[in-house]
Every structure is written in structure tokens, then in C-alpha cells.
Design a protein around this motif. Structure first.
Motif, short mmCIF file in Angstrom:
data_model
loop_
_atom_site.label_atom_id
_atom_site.label_comp_id
_atom_site.label_asym_id
_atom_site.label_seq_id
_atom_site.Cartn_x
_atom_site.Cartn_y
_atom_site.Cartn_z
N TRP A 1 4.54 -9.80 -1.31
CA TRP A 1 3.73 -10.16 -0.13
C TRP A 1 3.92 -11.65 0.13
O TRP A 1 3.39 -12.50 -0.55
CB TRP A 1 2.27 -9.84 -0.41
N LEU B 1 2.39 -2.66 0.96
CA LEU B 1 2.58 -3.21 2.31
C LEU B 1 3.02 -4.67 2.21
O LEU B 1 2.31 -5.51 1.66
CB LEU B 1 1.29 -3.10 3.11
N ASN C 1 4.62 -8.34 4.05
CA ASN C 1 4.64 -9.19 5.24
C ASN C 1 3.36 -9.12 6.07
O ASN C 1 3.38 -9.50 7.25
CB ASN C 1 5.85 -8.88 6.13
N PHE C 2 2.27 -8.68 5.48
CA PHE C 2 1.00 -8.80 6.19
C PHE C 2 0.59 -10.26 6.15
O PHE C 2 0.43 -10.84 5.09
CB PHE C 2 -0.07 -7.93 5.54
N THR D 1 -2.36 -7.89 13.51
CA THR D 1 -1.12 -7.11 13.62
C THR D 1 -0.04 -7.86 14.39
O THR D 1 0.93 -7.26 14.85
CB THR D 1 -1.40 -5.78 14.33
N ALA E 1 3.50 -7.07 13.16
CA ALA E 1 3.68 -5.71 12.63
C ALA E 1 5.13 -5.26 12.65
O ALA E 1 5.51 -4.38 11.87
CB ALA E 1 2.81 -4.73 13.42
N TRP F 1 6.46 -5.68 9.18
CA TRP F 1 5.86 -4.97 8.05
C TRP F 1 6.84 -3.96 7.47
O TRP F 1 7.62 -3.33 8.20
CB TRP F 1 4.61 -4.21 8.49
#
Length: 536
Positions: free
Chosen positions: A12, A512, A514-515, A525, A528, A531
Motif C-alpha cells: 500500500w 487493496l 494504491n488506496f 475514489t 480508483a 487500484w
């Protein structure tokens, strides 16, 4: 245990500028009593490469969007989901810095996109990326931008500068005209979503935006069960134009590829408690709308992390009725405020003590020095008065009662008794316009430019003059000085009593990547398209 060792930095990637976006990761391995270390800060947004592509990310909330129209969205969840389907002229990244999206460049004086006339007028030139297409293959052009501008003008409560006009020069070029210098054009452009002019005529806008079948964002709605779920699939034309060489002359367009995910699925649960139950079960990749009181039960959920990011939001007390003019009392209350204690008591430490009326994420406003609590000076200012003050909170605010309790404990030693009460949203908003003598515990995020906060300011001449200077100058240093003067005046006349900046809290799965939450409302978002999900 050193929580940094478990921060999943390889899973992340987070970005933040110092003193702007504080992103703290809590991982399942961290025990409840430990204080995690902040993730490392880097200078600007860079997405982690997608080592795996495909899959569907599951999002959950307890509110279902009434619309996916980005120009009429009234809630965070509506805007958050709408921008999965619709792209902006230019956007705001995780540090609230503009980046080009449908526009080839963010227009500035330096790149020739902003021209100042001898009469004081300002002209902004907007050039669209060549070759952009809607999800049905039709070209995105100036007519679509004009339709979005018309929608922006109709927004409830929207205050646009007098004489602002947008005109079409060609299918890919427009001119934005202002009768005077208008520095917040950058924030305004980031709120302008072009709309499909070829699809909307003759169609009920409400019906279309319940499940848009033509989109410009990374995903397009594919299925829906009203009130329960929405499913998106990858927009097959999202990269058209964007991926071409020279699409962004400065090379600063961050999304030049198709979305890495196959799709996104959104699920609504019937209540906040049901959302917490799902969070405890680790049943989604991203759960938003969490509050500080929720976190005690979520720190040990395997495979999940809590993301806490700065928000362009400020919690403050607004004096109403006769309290507006009771400077002796307001001075005493302000002097006694221990804002760090308020963050601890009401936000479990997830926030920042206010140092002025503008959130620290709004870097254009600069900063003014905060004040430390001075109970002795507060008692002297009150001069022996014994006072009962009503502090009104929003009943739906889970942390409102905690803030009221903290205020009561801080003010009691100087002879002030707090009468804590709450009202439902409609009654609360009505009280803000009324004449009852009370302090309204109020939270707001009117926009990403300091000028957007002017409607919250008192009708004080010096304060309004400083805000005007900040709005009508393109020089960053001059703007900062003006907004610092406005902040000093705002605090000095007790226009409001700023308390703290709450953080935006989400639960994110370990798979998840690259948030990168942004401080802006509904911007969770914004990236997004970058992601991706790690299998297994």
C-alpha cells in the motif's frame, strides 16, 4: 511491537506532504494499546505498479446513493461513487494539488492558460485531451463541458463570481471568462464534471443518473439492485486519448491507462451497526463512514487496516442568538479550551487541534499559531460570572456527545455549566438560522479553497476585506497573507470557536493497493483507476 514492520508498505503506497496529509495505518498485528507509527511521507503521488490486474473490489457503506450525478451529489458517498463513473476537467490529488484529467493541462499564468486583461478581467483557456471518448465510444467535447457548467451554475447554494461565463471556441477548446481575478478557478474547475450532451437531451436526468449507461470515468455501472447494490465494470474507452503520446504536454496526467480492476461492487447494509458487523468480519475491501468511537472494535481484524487521513473539515462552535454579542463569555470559553484534550476525548486521538478557522489541508491559507489553554486567564475574563451555556449537537453525530462532555469538564472549573442537547439534522439546521442563545457544535467542509469558507464568516468588514483580497489575487504569497489576516480576525472576534480537524477514517483490506485518500469531500475514489487487488 513496532507497527511499522507490519504497515504493508510493499502492499500500500501512501503519499503525503509534511503537515498536509497524515496517513496512519493500523494493522491487525498491532495490539489495541500501542500507538502506530505514521507511514513514510513522500513528495508527490506515484502509484505502485499493478503486479496483478483484474478482480473486483468490494466497497460497503450504510447509505445508498440517491444519485450518481456528480453535479448534484449532496453526500460523501454519492460523490465518492459518482466519480467512479465521471471524470473532471482537472482533479485534486491526495495533497489537494490539481492534476490534469480531461483537460490537457491545468491552466495557470505560467503555462499561458490564464490571461489577465487591462481592465482587471481574467480569461482561462481550457483545452481537452484529443481523442477522449465516452464509454459508448462517442467523443468527449466542448458541448459536454458546457452541459457540466450549466449544471454547476444550478447547484443549490453555489456562489459563482458575477459575470463568469464559459464559451466554446472549438470542439476541444473553451474559454472561461471572469470580470475580475478569481483565484478559486482552480477549485471550481476541479468540481466541473463534463456530462454526456449526446445522451441527456430528451432523457430524464434523474433516471439517467440512477444508473448512468454512458460514463467518462474508469468504470461504468453494469447492474443495480436499488437500495442494496451497485456494480461497475471497467470503462473500455477510458484510456482513449489519455494514453497517446503528448496527451498531457507537461507529462503530469496520472491516469493514462485503463483501470487495473475488472470492476467495483458497492453494497449497502441497513444500519451503522450492520456496517460495523461487516467491518469486524473483514467482509469488504473498503469500508467508509467510520468514526473514532467505532475503532476500538476494529483494530484486531485480520487482513484489514484502518486508514486515517486528514480532511478539509473543521469542527467548531458557532455562537447563536445573544451569545454572538457576549464577548466576555466567548473570550473566557476560548481561553479555557484544551483542543488537544478535545481530540483525545472525542476522536480517540484521530485529529488535529485547530489553530484557526481553515483546515491545515488548505495550504493556500497558510497557518496561524495555535493557542494553549489558559484556565487562569479564562477565570479572570469571566470576572466571577456563573453561566449555563447550551451546547447543541447533531443527534446523528456519534462523537458529538463526547465533545460536549469534554467541553463540560474543561469549562466547569471557571463556573460554566454545559447543558448538552442534540437535535435531528433538519431541526439542527433550522436552529443555525434561529435566534436561540446557544453554541452549535458544527462541522463543515465547504470546499478546497479558503475562499469557499467565506459564507461561514461573520459580516465583519475587516474580515470580509481580507477574504476578498485572498479571492482576487493569483500570487500565492499575497493570498496566504490575506487569509492569515482573515484567520486572525476571525478568531479574534470569536466569529466561531474552532475546535479540531477530524480525520477521515476507513477500513481497507490488505489486498487493496494504491488506496490514497484525499482530504477533499468525496475524494476517496479519486485514483480508483490505479487500484489493484493482490490475490490470495
Amino acid at each position: 511491537m513496532d507497527c511499522r514492520a507490519a504497515s504493508r508498505s510493499s502492499h500500500w503506497v501512501t503519499r503525503r506532504a509534511s503537515q498536509l496529509l497524515a496517513l496512519v495505518l493500523f494493522v491487525a498485528a498491532c495490539s489495541q494499546g500501542e500507538t502506530p507509527a505514521p507511514a513514510a511521507a513522500v513528495d508527490r503521488y506515484h502509484a505502485q505498479p499493478a503486479y496483478q490486474k483484474g478482480g473486483t473490489a468490494l466497497l460497503a457503506d450504510y447509505e445508498y446513493p440517491a444519485t450518481l450525478n456528480p453535479m448534484t451529489a449532496r453526500t460523501d458517498v454519492e460523490l465518492r461513487l459518482a466519480q467512479l463513473s465521471f471524470a473532471r476537467l482537472w482533479g485534486l490529488d491526495d495533497q489537494l494539488r490539481p492534476y490534469p484529467d480531461l483537460a490537457r493541462r491545468v491552466p495557470t499564468e505560467q503555462n499561458g492558460g490564464v490571461q489577465l486583461g487591462g481592465s482587471g478581467a481574467m480569461t482561462v483557456t481550457i483545452e481537452l485531451v484529443p481523442g477522449l471518448r465516452w464509454s459508448d465510444g462517442q467523443p468527449i467535447g466542448a458541448d459536454d463541458v458546457l452541459l457540466g457548467w450549466q449544471a454547476l451554475q444550478k447547484q443549490a447554494g453555489r456562489q459563482l463570481p458575477d459575470g463568469a461565463a464559459l464559451s466554446k471556441q472549438s470542439d476541444s477548446k473553451l474559454t472561461w471568462s471572469f470580470s475580475e481575478v478569481y483565484a478559486p478557478y482552480l477549485a471550481l474547475g476541479a468540481e466541473l464534471f463534463p456530462l454526456p450532451a449526446h445522451r441527456l437531451p430528451g432523457t430524464s436526468g434523474d433516471a439517467f443518473f440512477a444508473r448512468p449507461d454512458v460514463t467518462s470515468g474508469p468504470f461504468a455501472p453494469a447492474a443495480a439492485v436499488p437500495g442494496q447494490r451497485l456494480d461497475w465494470l471497467r470503462n473500455p474507452h477510458y484510456a482513449d486519448g489519455r494514453s497517446e503520446r503528448g496527451a498531457y504536454p507537461a507529462g503530469d496526467g496520472p491516469f493514462t491507462h485503463q483501470a487495473w480492476l475488472d470492476g467495483v461492487s458497492f453494497r449497502t447494509v441497513p444500519s451503522r451497526q450492520a456496517l460495523l458487523d461487516q467491518a469486524q468480519a473483514g467482509g469488504a475491501d473498503l469500508i467508509s463512514h467510520l468514526t473514532a468511537p467505532d475503532l476500538a472494535a476494529l483494530r484486531l481484524v485480520p487482513g484489514q487496516a484502518i486508514a486515517a487521513s486528514a480532511a478539509e473539515r473543521m469542527e467548531f462552535l458557532r455562537p447563536l442568538g445573544t451569545l454572538r454579542d457576549d464577548r466576555q463569555l466567548l473570550d473566557a470559553l476560548s481561553l479555557a479550551l484544551d483542543r488537544e484534550q478535545l481530540v483525545h476525548d472525542s476522536q480517540a486521538g484521530y485529529g488535529k487541534p485547530a489553530s484557526g478557522p481553515f483546515p491545515s489541508a488548505l495550504t493556500a491559507a497558510g497557518a496561524i499559531g495555535g493557542s494553549r489553554p489558559d484556565p487562569a486567564a479564562a477565570r479572570r475574563a469571566l470576572a466571577g460570572r456563573t453561566v449555563t451555556v447550551t451546547v447543541l449537537a447533531l443527534c446523528e453525530d456519534a462523537s458529538g456527545g463526547l465533545t460536549q462532555g469534554s467541553l463540560a469538564r474543561q469549562w466547569a472549573p471557571m463556573g460554566v455549566t454545559v447543558r448538552a442537547t442534540c437535535r435531528p439534522r433538519d431541526q439542527f439546521l433550522a436552529a443555525l438560522q434561529g435566534t436561540e442563545p446557544l453554541l452549535a457544535l458544527y462541522s463543515d467542509d465547504p470546499g478546497s479553497d479558503p475562499s469557499d469558507w467565506a459564507p461561514l464568516a461573520c459580516p465583519d468588514r475587516a474580515l470580509q476585506e481580507s477574504l476578498t483580497v485572498g479571492r482576487t489575487s493569483l500570487d500565492p504569497a499575497a493570498r496566504r497573507r490575506a487569509f492569515q489576516a482573515a484567520a486572525q480576525r476571525w478568531v479574534g472576534i470569536r466569529c466561531t470557536l474552532p475546535l479540531y480537524e477530524p480525520e477521515r477514517l476507513s477500513q481497507v483490506s490488505a489486498r487493496l493497493h494504491n488506496f490514497a485518500p484525499s482530504p477533499g469531500s468525496g475524494l476517496g475514489t479519486w485514483n480508483a483507476a490505479d487500484w489493484w487487488l493482490q490475490a490470495g
